[in-house]
Motif scaffolding. Structure first.
Motif, short mmCIF file in Angstrom:
data_model
loop_
_atom_site.label_atom_id
_atom_site.label_comp_id
_atom_site.label_asym_id
_atom_site.label_seq_id
_atom_site.Cartn_x
_atom_site.Cartn_y
_atom_site.Cartn_z
N ASN A 280 46.33 52.48 32.77
CA ASN A 280 46.50 54.09 33.17
C ASN A 280 45.16 53.91 31.75
OD1 ASN A 280 47.35 54.20 34.72
ND2 ASN A 280 49.29 54.05 32.86
N GLY A 281 44.78 52.22 30.49
CA GLY A 281 43.87 52.87 29.59
C GLY A 281 41.88 52.70 29.71
N PRO A 282 41.05 52.87 28.92
CA PRO A 282 40.11 52.35 29.42
C PRO A 282 39.76 50.17 29.35
CG PRO A 282 40.48 52.71 26.88
CD PRO A 282 41.59 53.10 27.47
N LEU A 283 40.60 49.91 28.80
CA LEU A 283 40.84 47.99 29.06
C LEU A 283 41.47 48.02 30.80
CD1 LEU A 283 41.76 47.17 26.02
CD2 LEU A 283 39.89 46.89 26.38
N ALA A 284 41.95 49.10 31.10
CA ALA A 284 42.32 48.41 32.25
C ALA A 284 42.02 47.14 33.34
CB ALA A 284 42.21 50.27 33.53
N SER A 285 39.93 47.41 33.42
CA SER A 285 39.15 46.64 34.32
C SER A 285 39.55 45.05 33.64
CB SER A 285 37.86 47.06 34.85
OG SER A 285 37.20 47.00 33.71
N LYS A 286 39.12 45.23 32.27
CA LYS A 286 39.26 43.87 30.65
C LYS A 286 40.37 43.38 31.75
CE LYS A 286 35.07 44.40 28.53
NZ LYS A 286 34.63 44.99 27.19
N ALA A 287 41.42 44.31 31.75
CA ALA A 287 42.90 43.48 31.39
C ALA A 287 43.34 43.16 32.64
CB ALA A 287 44.05 44.61 30.93
N ALA A 288 42.91 43.34 34.32
CA ALA A 288 43.12 43.17 35.64
C ALA A 288 42.58 42.44 35.70
CB ALA A 288 42.64 44.37 36.00
N ALA A 289 41.39 41.88 35.12
CA ALA A 289 40.68 40.52 35.09
C ALA A 289 40.53 39.50 34.35
CB ALA A 289 39.58 40.60 34.62
N VAL A 290 41.80 39.69 33.05
CA VAL A 290 42.43 38.81 32.60
C VAL A 290 43.13 38.04 32.56
CG1 VAL A 290 43.58 38.03 30.58
CG2 VAL A 290 41.36 39.00 29.84
N SER A 291 44.69 39.06 33.82
CA SER A 291 45.95 38.61 34.25
C SER A 291 45.30 37.82 35.42
CB SER A 291 46.22 40.27 34.41
OG SER A 291 46.88 40.48 33.57
N ALA A 292 44.43 38.40 36.56
CA ALA A 292 43.44 37.69 37.63
C ALA A 292 43.10 35.79 37.47
CB ALA A 292 42.78 37.84 38.06
N LEU A 293 43.09 36.05 36.00
CA LEU A 293 42.64 34.57 35.45
C LEU A 293 43.47 33.47 34.80
CD1 LEU A 293 39.22 35.27 34.06
CD2 LEU A 293 39.21 33.24 35.70
N ALA A 294 44.44 34.70 34.72
CA ALA A 294 46.09 33.57 33.98
C ALA A 294 46.40 32.59 34.95
CB ALA A 294 47.02 34.19 33.40
N LYS A 295 47.08 31.63 34.05
CA LYS A 295 47.74 30.51 35.31
C LYS A 295 47.91 29.59 34.57
CE LYS A 295 45.28 31.87 38.75
NZ LYS A 295 46.00 31.34 40.06
N ASP A 296 49.71 29.17 34.94
CA ASP A 296 50.24 27.80 34.60
C ASP A 296 49.54 26.67 34.22
OD1 ASP A 296 52.62 27.16 32.97
OD2 ASP A 296 52.91 26.16 34.53
N VAL A 297 49.76 26.00 32.98
CA VAL A 297 48.60 24.36 33.15
C VAL A 297 49.16 24.11 35.39
CG1 VAL A 297 50.74 23.31 31.81
CG2 VAL A 297 48.69 22.47 31.84
#
Length: 433
Positions: A280-297
């Motif tokens: 719900n904040g100004p970082l929404a799109s960037k945070a979503a991009a980071v979450s989408a890239l996050a992977k367990d090794v």
């Protein structure tokens, strides 16, 4: 579950999300069968269903948390086994996190509780402070039995006999791929992990570069924010998360990233939830991009398909960290990678149950955590393993404190099986140290 929030209450995004989650619950009770704290305590209020009722009453009536509610919410490990079990898709993680934030804002804990939680929040996310705290705790261990509080004794007991030197690999830098570059990956080096066990990041870097990955340790990254987040300290958690988002977005918008790799599953569950945290904040799109890239090794390694051959045919008991199997729903990849490398992989009975580590849980709820540790060690040792492997530093420390069987990270065995050094824990076992 029927709810009765007012239109005004539902204007709060946190309450609106809690309402969605509460309404998904159908009171079936499947969650009680897999809840570790309910297994130990046998109290309905120490099951997810019981806690859901307490949270509903607290939020719906817009009242401050009381001692009874706080006691039962504090006993929750956030292991998320209930989410794996729930047939209705109740997102308990978001609900308990919101409830803990409400507790932190509205409930004044006893003085000792406030002091202990403040110390943990100010120390755990910062590796330099954490190393100093561990050195101080080591000096205080001989006096542990004189401590009046079991939580203080647990904190002193956590201190390892020795700390490894700081690894140069944890500083911001780029590790080139061996041979043709297949991926460009950012590695999160963590906070507690790089203070307690530098071998894990070192092994991860060797393994990924050997498999054709350029590995970036981004400038400005730090703690994922999980520890303060799970203690209800939303502002501190978001501040730490914002730093990581900025660091990784700089890499993504620069030379690009194929993935953000996490080798501590507790961190992975949190980073994968950044999109929700900042929705719900100004970082929404960037945070979503980071979450989408996050992977367990293990997810990345499963995709890279390493050619591995175990130097010794060890019998490996695999402990599935709750944050990996329940929080991230990653269950088969680590076991398949170890078996594919030639290790004999076995699992304990009740592999879905928590070992009792659960972030700061073993420090704040040492008696329940101790019971869960004893159960987990008993079931692991029953499989007669030569080594125990897992994907989370907290589990490694917790289980390792209760068994003589060496405990290593999954990547240490895979690094060894693809040309890296033998894990140090196996050397210590062979030498009897």
């Amino acid at each position: 579950m029927q709810t009765n929030f007012t239109p005004k209450q539902l204007q709060d995004p946190g309450i609106a999300r809690a309402n969605e989650i509460l309404r998904a619950c159908v009171h079936c009770g499947f969650c009680t069968a897999t809840c570790p704290s309910y297994r130990v305590l046998g109290d309905e209020l120490d099951s997810p269903r019981g806690r859901i009722y307490l949270i509903k009453d607290m939020l719906e009536n817009d009242r401050p948390a009381d001692a009874k509610t706080v006691k039962h919410l504090d006993r929750c490990l956030s292991c998320l086994a209930c989410m794996t079990t729930c047939p209705s898709g109740v997102h308990y993680m978001h609900l308990i996190d919101h409830a803990r934030e409400h507790v932190e804002k509205t409930y004044r804990r006893p003085l000792m509780d406030r002091m202990l939680r403040a110390v943990l929040a100010r120390v755990i996310p910062y590796p330099g402070r954490f190393r100093l705290a561990m050195q101080a705790a080591k000096l205080g261990r001989p006096f542990a039995r004189f401590m009046p509080d079991a939580r203080l004794r647990a904190m002193l007991a956590m201190a390892p006999p020795r700390l490894p030197p700081v690894s140069a690999n944890d500083a911001p830098q780029v590790f080139p791929a061996e041979g043709k570059r297949r991926r460009r990956i950012a590695l999160m080096t963590g906070c507690v992990q790089k203070a307690l066990n530098t071998d894990i990041n070192d092994a991860t870097i060797r393994l990924l570069t050997r498999l054709g990955c350029e590995v970036v340790v981004a400038d400005g990254q730090g703690c994922c924010g999980a520890a303060p987040h799970h203690m209800g300290r939303a502002e501190q958690a978001e501040h730490l998360a914002e730093r990581n988002i900025a660091a990784w977005m700089a890499e993504l918008e620069g030379d690009g990233l194929d993935a953000i790799v996490l080798n501590t599953s507790g961190c992975g569950t949190t980073v994968k939830d950044y999109g929700h945290m900042f929705r719900n904040g100004p970082l929404a799109s960037k945070a979503a991009a980071v979450s989408a890239l996050a992977k367990d090794v293990s997810e990345v390694l499963a995709d890279l398909r390493p050619e591995a051959s175990a130097p010794e045919p060890l019998r490996v008991a695999y402990h599935a960290a709750c944050s990996l199997q329940h929080g991230q729903q990653v269950r088969t990849a680590p076991k398949a990678l170890l078996a594919g490398a030639g290790f004999t992989v076995v699992e304990p009975a009740d592999p879905h149950l928590c070992c009792g580590s659960a972030g700061t849980y073993n420090l704040l709820q040492p008696e329940i955590a101790g019971d869960l540790k004893a159960r987990k060690v008993r079931t692991l040792e029953a499989r007669a393993p030569e080594v125990i492997a897992t994907g989370n530093i907290g589990c490694m420390i917790q289980i390792g404190s209760g068994t003589g069987v060496p405990v290593v990270h999954t990547v240490e065995l895979l690094d060894w099986a693809t040309g890296g050094p033998k894990p140090a824990a196996l050397h210590r076992e062979a030498s009897g140290v």
